[in-house]
Enzyme design. Structure first.
Site, PDB file in Angstrom:
ATOM      1  CB  CYS A  34      -0.642  -0.187   1.100  1.00 37.59           C
ATOM      2  SG  CYS A  34      -1.759  -1.197   1.426  1.00 37.59           S
ATOM      3  CB  SER A 138      -7.024  -3.268   6.258  1.00 35.07           C
ATOM      4  OG  SER A 138      -6.623  -2.983   7.328  1.00 35.07           O
ATOM      5  CB  CYS A 317       3.661   4.780  20.277  1.00 35.44           C
ATOM      6  SG  CYS A 317       2.227   4.977  19.532  1.00 35.44           S
ATOM      7  CG  ASP A 318       1.348   0.591  15.518  1.00 41.60           C
ATOM      8  OD1 ASP A 318       1.644  -0.827  15.743  1.00 41.60           O
ATOM      9  OD2 ASP A 318       0.263   1.284  15.084  1.00 41.60           O
ATOM     10  CB  CYS A 391      -5.213  22.176  14.856  1.00 42.03           C
ATOM     11  SG  CYS A 391      -5.870  23.384  15.237  1.00 42.03           S
TER      12      CYS A 391
END
Length: 434
Positions: A34, A138, A317-318, A391
């Site tokens: 991907c 997915s 973290c991943d 944001c």
């Protein structure tokens, strides 16, 4: 600003200890290529270990330590990649066997498996149903949208194989959720994506993940960016597709991200409230009720969701699987020691502590807390670094749903809380990633 701390939760008379680890038993190895994948480059970044898959020793060591490091009635195992189904069904039979061996009394365990679906067949479905796996599939939308970025190594689209997997999962009555990556293309087709997942795939649990990666992400770890190169909020360089953009060209545009969520929310609120679970919408209800967000990206702290690579290395973290954020190896240090260490605690608390003033003044801080720190690589209008790239999109979404979420909350009989708050978060399951 009022500071609120939730009460310490107890289980069997002791403070609850929980962690969540995303296990990468094949590392970044995958049968797809991907375009926007954030994990394929880990092979080059981390170096190739001796084995392409997790060893039996590391697997058993992890499962034992994972149970030992928690004292809650439920322990959740998450298997991801790369593509974990490359290991075959027998590997996961061994997983379940080890889980039964080490699971303490009065504790239940659950498994979830994130997959691109291309290897699923009747044999897989029989196993997944018998062992009650939750499957994350997915799929980014209908064929033209999905196949644009999700292709295999020969350049062929993967949609037909994934669609076949969805039909198999439904046919075999397997509990599954869809995970859709929202990129620069799919963000412009919100209702086409949502209605396809609802009506064609039959998804009743949906996750939408914004695809955002800064230029150089394959080598440069989060929070290691050059501050001088951070663009201001709203500037052309703070969106994809410009010559000097700070993000990869397939990254979602911030405003498109907000529009995507708003359009789907309106459809969901009108037609599917109570029937379709969309994780961002359900999380919004929680936060408007004054509760901590169940999503790590929108909670006030992170750090309870670690990643385990196939060689036993543990990362903060991943999305922080970089040498700078390696916290140890379970062959050398107990998982419990790493998960609850002072170092990992500082990593988690930095999420709120490093919020720029622009965020602290925002009326929706309570619902966002600056979102994931990995996306904080632009500057506020007054030039302060560390603002989240998304944001403007998040603010658009929160202001749009505010009246509707308040109606939901009033219907539940809860008081509406809209005040920036600080939490010492105990636990929540991180969002899945693909």
């Amino acid at each position: 600003m009022r500071t609120t701390h939730p009460p310490v939760r107890l289980w069997r008379g002791k403070p609850v200890k929980r962690m969540h680890v995303m296990v990468k038993p094949t590392g970044s190895l995958c049968n797809l290529a991907c375009s926007y994948c954030y994990y394929l480059s880990k092979e080059e970044l981390l170096g190739r270990p001796e084995q392409w898959r997790i060893s039996d020793e590391v697997l058993e060591n992890f499962i034992r330590q994972y149970f030992e490091g928690q004292n809650h009635k439920e322990v959740v195992f998450s298997w991801q990649g790369g593509e974990s189904t490359l290991l075959g069904i027998d590997f996961f039979r061994k997983v379940v066997e080890l889980e039964k061996k080490y699971c303490p009394p009065h504790v239940r365990f659950e498994n979830d498996l994130q997959t691109n679906g291309t290897n699923l067949d009747e044999g897989w479905c029989e196993f997944l149903r018998e062992e009650n796996f939750l499957v994350g599939l997915s799929i980014d939308g209908p064929k033209s949208l999905h196949d644009h970025y999700r292709r295999d190594k020969s350049g062929q689209g993967s949609f037909d194989r994934v669609f076949r997997a969805a039909k198999l999962l439904r046919k075999n009555k397997i509990n599954f959720a869809t995970l859709s990556c929202v990129n620069r293309l799919t963000a412009k087709h919100p209702l086409e994506v949502y209605r396809f997942l609802r009506d064609e795939i039959g998804s009743r649990r949906m996750q939408f993940i914004p695809i955002v990666e800064p230029i150089g992400f394959r080598q440069v770890a989060p929070q290691r960016w050059d501050v001088r190169l951070m663009p201001l909020l709203g500037s052309p360089n703070a969106r994809p597709g410009t010559a000097e953009s700070v993000v990869e060209e397939w990254s979602v545009d911030p405003d498109d991200w907000g529009d995507f969520l708003c359009r789907i929310f309106d459809e969901w609120f009108k037609n599917d409230l109570g029937n379709i679970y969309v994780h961002y919408f359900e999380a919004a209800v929680e936060t408007w009720m004054g509760h901590i967000s169940p999503l790590c990206t929108q909670a006030p702290m992170c750090g309870k969701g670690l990643a385990l690579e196939r060689d036993g290395s543990v990362y903060a973290c991943d999305h922080y699987v970089y040498p700078e954020y390696r916290v140890g190896n379970i062959k050398e240090k107990p998982l419990e020691e790493m998960a609850y260490s002072e170092h990992q605690g500082r990593f988690g608390m930095a999420k709120e502590e490093l919020l720029p003033g622009y965020c602290r003044k925002c009326e929706y801080q309570f619902a966002c807390f600056g979102e994931c720190p990995k996306n904080r690589f632009i500057k506020t209008p007054d030039g302060e670094p560390g603002l989240n790239y998304l944001c403007s999109g998040w603010k658009k979404f929160f202001s749009h749903i505010d009246p509707s979420i308040q109606k939901i909350v009033r219907g539940l009989g809860e008081s509406v809380v809209k005040e920036p708050r600080t939490y010492a978060a105990e636990h929540w399951r991180p969002e899945k990633q693909t």
